[in-house]
Write an enzyme that holds these catalytic residues in place. Structure first.
Site, mmCIF file in Angstrom:
data_model
loop_
_atom_site.group_PDB
_atom_site.id
_atom_site.type_symbol
_atom_site.label_atom_id
_atom_site.label_comp_id
_atom_site.label_asym_id
_atom_site.label_seq_id
_atom_site.Cartn_x
_atom_site.Cartn_y
_atom_site.Cartn_z
ATOM 1 N N GLU A 166 -34.902 -14.640 -18.817
ATOM 2 C CA GLU A 166 -34.211 -14.394 -20.227
ATOM 3 C C GLU A 166 -34.828 -13.233 -20.775
ATOM 4 O O GLU A 166 -35.745 -13.417 -22.022
ATOM 5 C CB GLU A 166 -33.996 -15.296 -20.959
ATOM 6 C CG GLU A 166 -33.164 -16.197 -20.308
ATOM 7 C CD GLU A 166 -32.999 -17.479 -21.443
ATOM 8 O OE1 GLU A 166 -33.662 -18.071 -22.383
ATOM 9 O OE2 GLU A 166 -32.321 -18.801 -21.317
ATOM 10 N N GLU A 348 -29.950 -22.945 -16.151
ATOM 11 C CA GLU A 348 -30.533 -23.318 -16.920
ATOM 12 C C GLU A 348 -28.836 -23.155 -17.985
ATOM 13 O O GLU A 348 -28.420 -22.959 -18.489
ATOM 14 C CB GLU A 348 -31.415 -22.776 -18.578
ATOM 15 C CG GLU A 348 -32.651 -22.279 -18.772
ATOM 16 C CD GLU A 348 -33.277 -21.583 -19.811
ATOM 17 O OE1 GLU A 348 -32.563 -21.697 -20.638
ATOM 18 O OE2 GLU A 348 -34.608 -20.990 -19.268
HETATM 19 O O1 IFM Z 1 -36.005 -23.081 -24.759
HETATM 20 C C1 IFM Z 1 -35.143 -22.630 -24.034
HETATM 21 C C2 IFM Z 1 -36.460 -21.663 -22.977
HETATM 22 O O2 IFM Z 1 -37.143 -21.268 -22.633
HETATM 23 C C3 IFM Z 1 -35.423 -20.198 -22.677
HETATM 24 N N1 IFM Z 1 -33.720 -20.769 -22.671
HETATM 25 C C4 IFM Z 1 -33.364 -21.527 -24.000
HETATM 26 C C5 IFM Z 1 -33.679 -23.088 -24.021
HETATM 27 C C6 IFM Z 1 -33.536 -23.480 -25.101
HETATM 28 O O3 IFM Z 1 -33.439 -23.213 -26.437
#
Ligand code: IFM
Length: 440
Positions: A166, A348
């Protein structure tokens, strides 16, 4: 239910990140990161929380692998903390740090769980920030040196590498609007940080390819459809700009070989001859992190306008804190596949909740997460049936952890961590449901 709708060999895993779970911040020779400093600034986390202890995974990694086995995970995505491997970010290597990751990787392999190693999840060594951090063009070289150390030590055992997690989130929050570490709010500095992280990505791909024969290399991006909060000309313009930065300024040059046309001119002063060829290196997969659409309200800082606007209707689960739109996930899978033409792993997906507790019978009944995961995995099954090449899914997150600016209040895990009771772990009902999905 999504069960039974996934192709043979579809990979089921979970994700985590070093600073969010490890703890052991002052142990094993680890150096400080920008987040260690950030958390110590008054008001940056709700109760002054830090990642010093987090979920104590640094000491409990073996127990945690046992829980992954109980759930039936086939893969586990974790990140390596650069400051644990190179405490000052460059120069001296910390053998104890590498030993920790070697034990973790060996433990995963012994349990039959594929390690997916992410090289950077936001914890830049503080000493490098003092040299300008990602705004310094040398950062790409510093990163390549660190990646060389990791690839040399773990490349005989780890096959799946992600260069970054990210990048748009860490650079927008960190350099454009200043909400997160390293708290810079300056557009030219942000543009430099983006371009140098892009260069670092390309360099890392080359390093891993050179040191790890047969490596499978990808990069993990957060992509969410953006919509104007209300249909005004200002909000529409703000949405277009924000979406370009959030969704495209990293994957476009990395996969397509150019910056998006709308902002290419802004990057021009920082792009040197040959840079785009250095950035655009062949990748094996695209890691998609997706939670829900974003709603945009115009405001003076164009990169801050994605935060604070409301969805047009109440989210079905207000306790989750963001809108739940599984059909937007299905659409995002289509859009990402069409634009980048790489196999996709969902690296994710999940939801947080501020209200979770242990019931009298010892269970953690996280119904909202269970329905979120059921709806989103169903949407993914539909995208696969539509013909989108999705090869795996990693739930965020394996366990409750340090949720950056939200501290420990917002829980994302499928495993509950009882911070007050010796870090006791409890499989939530969602973990049991996920185990059933995997078995199916
Ligand atoms: O916890 C975060 C992660 O570090 C990066 N993506 C989103 C998650 C939830 O907010």
């Amino acid at each position: 239910m999504a069960n039974g709708k996934f192709p043979p060999g579809f990979l089921w895993g979970s994700s985590s990140a070093a600073y969010q779970i490890e703890g052991g911040a002052g142990e094993g020779g680890r150096g400080p990161s920008i987040w260690d400093r950030h958390c110590r600034i008054a008001g940056k986390t709700p109760n002054g929380e830090t990642g010093d202890v987090a979920a104590d995974h640094f000491h409990r990694w073996a127990e945690d692998i046992g829980l992954m086995t109980e759930i039936g995970l086939q893969a586990y995505r974790f990140s390596v903390a650069w400051p644990r491997v190179m405490p000052r970010g460059r120069g001296a290597v910390n053998p104890e740090g590498l030993d920790f990751y070697e034990r973790l990787v060996d433990g995963l392999l012994a349990a039959g769980i594929e390690p997916w190693l992410c090289l950077y999840h936001w914890d830049l060594p503080l000493a490098l920030n003092d040299l300008g951090g990602w705004a310094n063009r040398d950062s790409a070289g510093w990163f390549a040196d660190y990646v060389t150390v990791v690839a040399r030590r773990l490349g005989d055992r780890v096959r799946h590498f992600a260069t970054f997690n990210e990048q748009s989130v860490s650079t927008i929050f960190g350099y454009a609007y200043g909400g997160n570490a390293p708290m810079v709010a300056d557009y030219p500095t942000y543009l430099k940080a983006v371009h140098h992280q892009n260069l670092a990505h390309g360099a890392a791909v080359d390093v891993v390819r050179a040191h790890v024969p047969g490596a499978s290399i990808g990069v993990v991006h957060n992509r969410q459809p953006c919509h104007p909060e209300t249909d005004t000309a200002e909000n529409r313009a703000a949405t277009a700009t924000f979406s370009t930065h959030w969704n495209e300024v990293f994957p476009d040059p990395q996969v397509l070989g150019h910056y998006p046309a709308a902002v290419a001119g802004d990057f021009e002063p920082y792009v040197q001859a040959g840079d785009l060829a250095r950035i655009c290196r062949p990748l094996d997969w695209f890691g998609l992190n997706h939670y829900g659409p974003m709603f945009i309200r115009a405001e003076p800082n164009p990169l801050k306008c994605g935060f604070g606007a409301n969805p047009p209707e109440d989210p079905p689960h207000p306790d989750v804190g963001w809108a739940i739109y599984p059909q937007a996930f299905r659409q995002e899978l289509h859009d990402t596949a069409d634009r980048y033409r790489l196999p996709i792993y969902v690296t994710e997906n999940g939801c947080g909740n501020w209200e979770e507790t242990v019931a009298a019978d010892g269970r953690v009944v996280d119904k909202h997460r269970l329905s979120f995961l059921a709806a989103y995995t169903d949407a993914m099954a539909q995208a696969i049936a539509d013909g989108v090449d999705v090869r795996g899914y990693f739930v965020w997150s394996l366990m409750d952890c340090f949720e950056w600016g939200s501290g420990y209040g917002n829980r994302f895990g499928v495993i509950y961590v009882d911070y007050a009771d010796q870090q006791r772990r409890i499989l939530k009902e969602s973990a049991k449901w996920y185990a059933g999905l995997i078995r199916g």
